[in-house]
Design an enzyme around this catalytic site. Sequence first.
Site: not given
Length: 159
Positions: A48-50
């Site tokens: 998700g952060c990527t």
Amino acid sequence: MTEQQRLSPGDPAPELTLPDANGDTVSLGDFRGKSVVVYFYPAAGTPGCTKQACDFRDSLALLNDSGYQVLGVSPDAPAKLAKFTEAEQLTFPLLSDPDKSTLTAWGAFGEKKNYGKVVQGVIRSTFVVDPEGRIAEARYNVRATGHVAKLIKDLRLEK
């Protein structure tokens, strides 16, 4: 869940002075006179952060051309941020807040629901800080996917 501090439009943006992926100190004050998007995310390199970081990267020219700078903040150490920056070819500063004091000051760390359980953690959040250093937008519990596109639409920026 206990109520934690939340920022609202018009509030002064809390101080933010943190090391970046290279260990250099970056302060929100360095951007006085400019609009800044500050986003808080749980962990570099996670799916998700990527996705969120790559969405900011892919929209950075539009944001910059519209007068917005972008800063990402997580509890990750600068070395991990450096690997993430290189792996994803990120072209904006990622800042390290390992003691979570900045995350807490912005209301982006605290109790949250994760798979139905109440846990302590980073609350994925995005803020727009105006050129005078005040909060123009405060968004908590944003989704990693589609969030940047919605922000651009809400800011009425042309894509």
